[in-house]
Design an enzyme around this catalytic site. Structure first.
Site, PDB file in Angstrom:
ATOM      1  N   ALA A  45     -23.055 -13.423  22.003  1.00  0.00           N
ATOM      2  CA  ALA A  45     -22.832 -12.068  22.156  1.00  0.00           C
ATOM      3  C   ALA A  45     -21.496 -11.333  21.467  1.00  0.00           C
ATOM      4  O   ALA A  45     -20.812 -10.824  22.159  1.00  0.00           O
ATOM      5  CB  ALA A  45     -22.996 -11.393  23.725  1.00  0.00           C
ATOM      6  N   ARG A 123     -17.408 -22.000   5.249  1.00  0.00           N
ATOM      7  CA  ARG A 123     -18.339 -22.115   6.322  1.00  0.00           C
ATOM      8  C   ARG A 123     -18.553 -23.482   6.721  1.00  0.00           C
ATOM      9  O   ARG A 123     -18.945 -23.791   7.779  1.00  0.00           O
ATOM     10  CB  ARG A 123     -19.748 -21.470   5.738  1.00  0.00           C
ATOM     11  N   ASP A 183     -26.686 -12.502   1.212  1.00  0.00           N
ATOM     12  CA  ASP A 183     -25.895 -12.546  -0.003  1.00  0.00           C
ATOM     13  C   ASP A 183     -26.847 -11.941  -1.176  1.00  0.00           C
ATOM     14  O   ASP A 183     -26.197 -11.031  -2.023  1.00  0.00           O
ATOM     15  CB  ASP A 183     -25.975 -13.893  -0.678  1.00  0.00           C
ATOM     16  N   ARG A 186     -25.881  -8.034  -0.729  1.00  0.00           N
ATOM     17  CA  ARG A 186     -24.588  -8.045  -1.557  1.00  0.00           C
ATOM     18  C   ARG A 186     -24.892  -7.645  -3.016  1.00  0.00           C
ATOM     19  O   ARG A 186     -24.329  -7.181  -3.740  1.00  0.00           O
ATOM     20  CB  ARG A 186     -23.554  -9.039  -1.242  1.00  0.00           C
ATOM     21  N   HIS A 210     -25.924 -20.691   1.471  1.00  0.00           N
ATOM     22  CA  HIS A 210     -25.353 -19.349   1.897  1.00  0.00           C
ATOM     23  C   HIS A 210     -23.938 -19.894   1.901  1.00  0.00           C
ATOM     24  O   HIS A 210     -23.438 -20.218   3.043  1.00  0.00           O
ATOM     25  CB  HIS A 210     -26.116 -18.750   3.188  1.00  0.00           C
TER      26      HIS A 210
END
Ligand SMILES: NC(=O)C1=CN([C@@H]2O[C@H](COP(=O)(O)OP(=O)(O)OC[C@H]3O[C@@H](n4cnc5c(N)ncnc54)[C@H](O)[C@@H]3O)[C@@H](O)[C@H]2O)C=CC1
Ligand SMILES: CC(=O)C(=O)O
Length: 351
Positions: A45, A123, A183, A186, A210
């Site tokens: 959360a 990432r 992506d 975008r 990604h």
């Protein structure tokens, strides 16, 4: 907060509002027991989990939304804050608990828990920390919702989708990653902005990881049904390869830029995940570039079972198919390179 808190029949001062003298409506029929509630659980959360939760609520996607997080006070605060919007939203039961029993009977479990990048961090750097968390998260989710579809959002999303698939024991069509759905949005935004048209009229896919090795499918771009590259070629209008590369670089750099400015990304992934949830729960059979088991598609036949984004048909059964877009040689070879990058990272896991 230990108990799962949802609606309560106790009013101010502990008054039991379910007493018949207080009932403002006289029942004329017993409550319907035939319709089955749809349920989504969001694990984590934080910024991303709450952006997804609030988008799901505003879009009236489910009857029940369960939130799970490791921080009980923060979680209860988020739950109450959403419940207090009840008068402005479609009716949805909202639960929250640190205990995974709150997720029981979920149709869709969306996992956003875990470490996120700091400015400039890749990432892939999050991998070890988030794999450790997934060992605690995935087994109880599947225990309480053996029929669910798992949608992974935590990064690095492709490798973690593979990890979730392995840990869950679910068939691969029921484990997907949000992948390059974001992506591609975008990408479509940048193209639409350049052409001054609506992004919803721009079809364009980013596939692969990604992340930094994602692949822009220039041959896939069409605007209002006009395939852009072949149109330019036919009209003998010159376009610079560097211009195309610049747009792709802008897509790849997008998350880094937002993170360096506000610390995290949230709104766009919130809409992206809700968009996937809609396709799944409402059986929309829409095509989304999402992270799926890629072996056997587009010549990706490495020894490893790699998850990466391909344009996939998504419905109530999860991944129903993968579309066979015509790729140029260069696009195919970049996609295979992207698969190799992910496979190399996966090899370090020993799963
Ligand atoms: N796939 C995508 O397109 C995107 C992925 N992300 C990823 O989403 C993840 C979450 O990002 P934020 O929400 O910004 O981070 P955040 O730090 O705001 O939230 C993470 C939440 O996970 C919770 N958590 C940690 N361990 C847990 C456990 N064992 N069980 C349950 N909850 C646990 C934390 O308490 C925290 O509330 C990151 O990995 C981030 O990189 C973020 C944006 C886009
Ligand atoms: C953080 C991330 O993965 C994104 O916004 O693309």
């Amino acid at each position: 907060m230990q108990k799962s808190a949802s609606t309560s029949s106790l009013g101010p001062g502990g008054l039991d509002l379910s007493q018949s003298f207080f009932k403002p409506i006289r029942n004329t029929a017993p409550p319907s027991s035939t319709s089955r509630n749809t349920k989504i659980s969001v694990i984590g959360a934080g910024n991303v989990g709450m952006a997804i939760a609030q988008t799901i609520l505003t879009q009236d996607l489910v009857d029940e939304l369960a939130l799970v997080d490791a921080k009980p006070d923060h979680l209860r605060g988020e739950m109450l804050d959403l419940q207090h919007a009840a008068a402005f939203l479609p009716r949805t039961k909202i639960l929250a608990s640190v205990d995974y029993s709150a997720t029981v009977g979920s149709d869709l479990c969306i996992v956003t828990a875990g470490a996120r990048q700091v400015a400039g961090e890749s990432r892939l750097n999050l991998l070890q920390r988030n794999v450790a968390l997934f060992r605690d998260i995935i087994p109880p989710l599947v225990k309480y919702s053996p029929e669910c579809i798992l949608l992974i959002v935590s990064n690095p999303v492709d490798v973690l989708t593979y990890v979730a698939w392995k840990l869950s024991g679910l068939p691969s069509n029921r484990v997907v990653g949000s992948g390059t759905n974001l992506d591609s949005s975008r990408f479509r935004f940048l193209i639409a902005d350049h052409l001054d048209v609506n992004a919803q009229d721009v079809q364009a896919y980013i596939v692969g990881e990604h992340g930094d090795s994602s692949v822009a499918l220039w041959s896939s771009i069409s605007v209002g049904g006009v395939p852009i590259l072949s149109f330019l070629k036919k009209q003998q209008i010159a376009y610079e390869k560097e211009t195309l590369e610049k747009i792709h670089k802008e897509v790849v750099d997008s998350a880094y830029e937002v993170i360096s400015l506000k610390g995290y990304t949230s709104w766009a992934i919130g809409y992206s995940a809700a968009n996937l949830a809609r396709s799944i729960l409402r059986d929309q059979r829409k095509i989304h570039p999402i992270s799926v088991l890629a072996k056997g598609f587009y010549g990706i036949n490495s020894g490893n079972d790699v998850f990466l984004s391909l344009p996939a048909l998504l419905g109530r059964g999860g991944v129903l198919g993968v579309t066979d877009i015509h790729l140029t040689e260069e696009e195919t070879s970049r996609l295979r390179e992207s698969a190799k990058t992910i496979a190399e990272v996966q090899n370090q896991l020993g799963l």
